[in-house]
Design a protein around this motif. Structure first.
Motif, PDB file in Angstrom:
ATOM      1  N   GLU A 186       0.822  -1.206   0.000  1.00  0.00           N
ATOM      2  CA  GLU A 186       0.000   0.000   0.000  1.00  0.00           C
ATOM      3  C   GLU A 186       0.858   1.258   0.000  1.00  0.00           C
ATOM      4  OE1 GLU A 186      -2.665  -0.416   3.280  1.00  0.00           O
ATOM      5  OE2 GLU A 186      -4.117  -1.599   2.120  1.00  0.00           O
ATOM      6  N   GLU A 187       1.965   1.233   0.740  1.00  0.00           N
ATOM      7  CA  GLU A 187       2.863   2.380   0.732  1.00  0.00           C
ATOM      8  C   GLU A 187       3.474   2.596  -0.647  1.00  0.00           C
ATOM      9  OE1 GLU A 187       5.665   1.593   3.795  1.00  0.00           O
ATOM     10  OE2 GLU A 187       4.312   2.199   5.433  1.00  0.00           O
ATOM     11  N   SER A 188       3.833   1.507  -1.314  1.00  0.00           N
ATOM     12  CA  SER A 188       4.445   1.630  -2.634  1.00  0.00           C
ATOM     13  C   SER A 188       3.465   2.171  -3.674  1.00  0.00           C
ATOM     14  CB  SER A 188       4.989   0.270  -3.097  1.00  0.00           C
ATOM     15  OG  SER A 188       3.937  -0.605  -3.441  1.00  0.00           O
ATOM     16  N   LEU A 189       2.144   1.941  -3.431  1.00  0.00           N
ATOM     17  CA  LEU A 189       1.135   2.411  -4.372  1.00  0.00           C
ATOM     18  C   LEU A 189       0.519   3.740  -3.975  1.00  0.00           C
ATOM     19  CD1 LEU A 189      -0.789  -0.945  -5.046  1.00  0.00           C
ATOM     20  CD2 LEU A 189       0.986   0.109  -6.435  1.00  0.00           C
ATOM     21  N   GLY A 190       0.920   4.257  -2.813  1.00  0.00           N
ATOM     22  CA  GLY A 190       0.334   5.506  -2.357  1.00  0.00           C
ATOM     23  C   GLY A 190      -1.016   5.338  -1.707  1.00  0.00           C
ATOM     24  N   LEU A 191      -1.341   4.126  -1.246  1.00  0.00           N
ATOM     25  CA  LEU A 191      -2.633   3.864  -0.612  1.00  0.00           C
ATOM     26  C   LEU A 191      -2.585   3.915   0.909  1.00  0.00           C
ATOM     27  CD1 LEU A 191      -4.158   0.928  -2.704  1.00  0.00           C
ATOM     28  CD2 LEU A 191      -5.125   3.215  -2.445  1.00  0.00           C
ATOM     29  N   ALA A 192      -1.403   3.820   1.491  1.00  0.00           N
ATOM     30  CA  ALA A 192      -1.282   3.764   2.952  1.00  0.00           C
ATOM     31  C   ALA A 192      -1.828   5.040   3.583  1.00  0.00           C
ATOM     32  CB  ALA A 192       0.176   3.556   3.350  1.00  0.00           C
ATOM     33  N   GLY A 193      -2.712   4.890   4.540  1.00  0.00           N
ATOM     34  CA  GLY A 193      -3.259   6.036   5.257  1.00  0.00           C
ATOM     35  C   GLY A 193      -4.318   6.815   4.509  1.00  0.00           C
ATOM     36  N   VAL A 194      -4.731   6.356   3.344  1.00  0.00           N
ATOM     37  CA  VAL A 194      -5.739   7.074   2.562  1.00  0.00           C
ATOM     38  C   VAL A 194      -7.115   6.896   3.196  1.00  0.00           C
ATOM     39  CG1 VAL A 194      -6.926   7.202   0.341  1.00  0.00           C
ATOM     40  CG2 VAL A 194      -4.447   6.926   0.409  1.00  0.00           C
ATOM     41  N   GLN A 195      -7.774   8.008   3.548  1.00  0.00           N
ATOM     42  CA  GLN A 195      -9.098   7.964   4.149  1.00  0.00           C
ATOM     43  C   GLN A 195     -10.186   8.418   3.180  1.00  0.00           C
ATOM     44  OE1 GLN A 195      -9.755   6.690   7.240  1.00  0.00           O
ATOM     45  NE2 GLN A 195      -7.588   6.117   7.184  1.00  0.00           N
ATOM     46  N   ASN A 196      -9.802   9.248   2.206  1.00  0.00           N
ATOM     47  CA  ASN A 196     -10.754   9.714   1.199  1.00  0.00           C
ATOM     48  C   ASN A 196     -10.011   9.950  -0.101  1.00  0.00           C
ATOM     49  OD1 ASN A 196      -9.647  12.493   1.347  1.00  0.00           O
ATOM     50  ND2 ASN A 196     -10.584  12.458   3.400  1.00  0.00           N
ATOM     51  N   LEU A 197     -10.732  10.284  -1.132  1.00  0.00           N
ATOM     52  CA  LEU A 197     -10.131  10.406  -2.453  1.00  0.00           C
ATOM     53  C   LEU A 197      -9.109  11.536  -2.516  1.00  0.00           C
ATOM     54  CD1 LEU A 197     -13.270   9.874  -4.742  1.00  0.00           C
ATOM     55  CD2 LEU A 197     -11.487   8.226  -4.145  1.00  0.00           C
ATOM     56  N   GLU A 198      -9.321  12.581  -1.721  1.00  0.00           N
ATOM     57  CA  GLU A 198      -8.381  13.706  -1.747  1.00  0.00           C
ATOM     58  C   GLU A 198      -7.018  13.327  -1.191  1.00  0.00           C
ATOM     59  OE1 GLU A 198     -11.540  13.898  -0.737  1.00  0.00           O
ATOM     60  OE2 GLU A 198     -12.205  14.934  -2.570  1.00  0.00           O
ATOM     61  N   ASP A 199      -6.985  12.278  -0.353  1.00  0.00           N
ATOM     62  CA  ASP A 199      -5.720  11.853   0.247  1.00  0.00           C
ATOM     63  C   ASP A 199      -4.860  11.036  -0.710  1.00  0.00           C
ATOM     64  OD1 ASP A 199      -6.482  13.022   2.594  1.00  0.00           O
ATOM     65  OD2 ASP A 199      -7.280  11.179   3.471  1.00  0.00           O
ATOM     66  N   LEU A 200      -5.452  10.603  -1.803  1.00  0.00           N
ATOM     67  CA  LEU A 200      -4.744   9.676  -2.685  1.00  0.00           C
ATOM     68  C   LEU A 200      -3.537  10.345  -3.325  1.00  0.00           C
ATOM     69  CD1 LEU A 200      -4.946   6.804  -3.799  1.00  0.00           C
ATOM     70  CD2 LEU A 200      -6.219   7.722  -5.731  1.00  0.00           C
ATOM     71  N   LYS A 201      -2.383   9.730  -3.146  1.00  0.00           N
ATOM     72  CA  LYS A 201      -1.161  10.256  -3.731  1.00  0.00           C
ATOM     73  C   LYS A 201      -1.169  10.039  -5.243  1.00  0.00           C
ATOM     74  CE  LYS A 201       1.570   9.186   0.362  1.00  0.00           C
ATOM     75  NZ  LYS A 201       2.717   8.418   0.879  1.00  0.00           N
TER      76      LYS A 201
END
Length: 582
Positions: A551-566
């Protein structure tokens, strides 16, 4: 136990997936499907394969009581041999469902349907042109292989292309198609029964090959041309199922591949394109990107885990199905299908005319008419699952349906036990039994018919899904085979005890769902990988660490909503390939 169950139900209400949380507030049921017309029409079209499944279920039982058919195959009039003829299709379907787990992974869900059409066509040709019992049996087995492949791959394909808020409704379309196919078969058999007349009336045979009681004598009519009912009465119903089969064959070339299968083959761009088409969103849309990344994370996790299994043993991935939380998922899926078959639904669908005959209705026309009503009721009452399954959840439908079926079986057993030796003087009691058989079919139609297939598509992770579903579907067909083989003999020997037997399994199925099956409404397929394994504290530390890293490698770690998406471009693909290689 109650506290644990309450906690799980509460957790099921809030999705832990970004996509699941975002989509949970969207329209469900009919309005949701109309708001997603492309994915709705795709799932509806794919359901043509399940229409053939239902048609083949319904067509043979009525054909068995046609005098022209009996005159052609007098050796197939006994209850045991008829059980084997009906069950031959289920035996082939068991093999087809098991084999298609491998094929659907290898050549795609989409192309495995095309293979199923070809196999089904060969089997149907053998049945339609059968000149002896051997050809008929061979056609049933070969056609069953195709039917089993359809039953395994179509709900799998529907589940993988559906958004989480519509998955229950869209996968339920396959059960609606099954009931439509069954109903068409029932009424077509009823209409074709009158072609040339409802009796064989063989040429050159005294009294129309009827004994003193008016019972038809197949061996006396064998070898003589029927001047009444024609051969087309049963050959045409068998042949017509090829029409939807070949519509499906050519239409599938225009339908999308499963995005999850494309990701399993590392076709990222094709996966995004397929998702974009199915969701009607631009490739750059944050919601589509989030779903793509969640699918990718699940596939990466499954591949790394599977690589570890296969490093120890050539069949490690298959062995993994029978270990840990995977065994729990497999057990739930297989037991759901066992309970579904032992509700007795296929005893009714396969042998409705013969069952109605046990209630004192010996006229073939009346038997076929009552059978046709069963088909109509099943279509009407499958609609609540299609429209409301994603509103009320899987468990509610299953438990209420199990209770309703159990009550119907108990009432039929009571009536049958009271009047089994005096039906001619208690016609109203016979009609009451038929009414409760109809009500039983109604309860099955909105519950265990569609919901069992929905639930069993949701419980396996991406890499294990086709294998797991193939085992679950083959379990369904194996016990379907048992029902097809034994029902006639059960009715002859156990009589009203047959309905008590089915009632016990209906009650057991309801308790099983209430105590052991979690609610899956609004969960994404990727999220269910965690959900069916328990909460986070029960997942092995190595698995938690692996998923966290992915998840960290994909930018998903800690994502709570769409705005958080790396919005990172690399998506960690190089790191993943290195991990899988190691």
């Amino acid at each position: 136990m109650v506290a644990i169950l309450a906690k799980k139900v509460a957790e099921a209400k809030v999705s832990q997936s970004v996509v699941g949380r975002n989509n949970a507030e969207k329209k469900h049921g009919l309005m949701g499907m109309l708001a997603n017309p492309y994915v709705f029409m795709t799932c509806l079209f794919a359901s043509l394969g399940c229409m053939m499944y239902g048609y083949d279920q319904g067509v043979m039982g009525s054909i068995l009581v046609m005098q022209n058919f009996e005159a052609h195959f007098p050796s197939l009039t006994g209850s045991t041999i008829q059980g084997w003829l009906v069950a031959a299709l289920e035996l082939g379907a068991w093999a087809g469902a098991l084999f298609n787990g491998y094929l659907a992974d290898r050549i795609s869900r989409k192309y495995s349907m095309l293979v199923a059409v070809v196999i089904f066509t060969i089997g149907t040709g053998l049945q339609t042109g059968a000149q002896n019992p051997a050809m008929l049996f061979a056609g049933r087995v070969v056609g069953g292989i195709g039917i089993g492949m359809f039953s395994m791959v179509i709900p799998l394909y529907q589940a993988e292309i559906a958004p989480p808020e519509l998955r229950g409704s869209l996968v339920s379309l396959q059960q609606l198609s099954i009931t439509i196919g069954t109903c068409i078969a029932f009424w077509l058999d009823y209409g074709m029964h009158f072609v040339g007349g409802s009796d064989c009336n063989p040429a050159g045979v005294a009294n129309g090959a009827l004994d003193s009681d008016g019972t038809f004598l197949p061996y006396a009519a064998h070898g003589h041309t029927c001047l009444g009912e024609k051969t087309i009465s049963w050959r045409l119903p068998l042949a017509l199922q090829l029409i939807p089969a070949w519509i499906l064959f050519f239409g599938m070339f225009f339908l999308p591949f499963s995005p999850r299968w494309l990701m399993m083959k590392h076709r990222d761009d094709d996966c995004i394109a397929s998702l974009s088409k199915l969701r009607r969103l631009a490739p750059e849309d944050p919601l589509l990107r989030a779903e793509y990344l969640e699918i990718k994370a699940a596939v990466m996790f499954d591949e790394e885990t599977e690589a570890e299994y296969n490093a120890e043993n050539k069949f490690g991935a298959w062995r993994a199905l029978f270990a840990g939380s995977m065994l729990k998922r497999l057990g739930i899926g297989c037991w759901i299908m066992i309970f579904q078959q032992f509700t007795g639904i296929n005893a009714v669908l396969y042998y409705a005319p013969q069952i109605f005959a046990t209630f004192g209705f010996t006229d073939v026309t009346t038997q076929l008419l009552a059978t046709g009503v069963t088909g109509v009721l099943q279509i009407i009452f499958t609609l609540p699952a299609v429209l409301f399954l994603d509103n009320f959840g899987r468990k509610t439908f299953l438990i209420v349906g199990a209770a309703g079926m159990c009550i119907c079986h108990v009432i039929v057993a009571a009536i049958d036990g009271s009047f089994e030796n005096s039906w001619p003087t208690h016609t109203s009691a016979g009609w009451a039994s038929i009414a409760f058989i109809w009500l039983f079919a109604v309860n099955f139609a909105y519950s265990w018919g569609p919901v069992a297939w929905v639930l069993t598509q949701e419980i396996f992770p991406n890499s294990m899904r086709s294998r797991g579903v193939s085992i679950v579907a083959s379990t369904n067909w194996m016990f379907n085979f048992v029902i097809g083989l034994t029902t006639r003999d059960m009715l002859a020997s156990m009589k009203y005890g047959t309905y008590i037997f089915f009632a016990a399994f209906c009650a057991g199925g309801g308790l099983f769902v209430w105590l052991l099956v979690p609610e899956t409404k609004n969960k994404t397929l990727e999220e269910l990988d965690v959900y069916f394994g328990g909460d986070n504290s029960s997942i092995a530390a190595a698995d938690r660490a692996r998923m966290q890293r992915i998840e960290e490698s994909l930018g998903l770690a800690g994502v709570q909503n769409l705005e958080d998406l790396k919005r990172e471009k690399g998506l960690g693909s190089e790191e993943h390939q290195e991990n899988v290689g190691n």
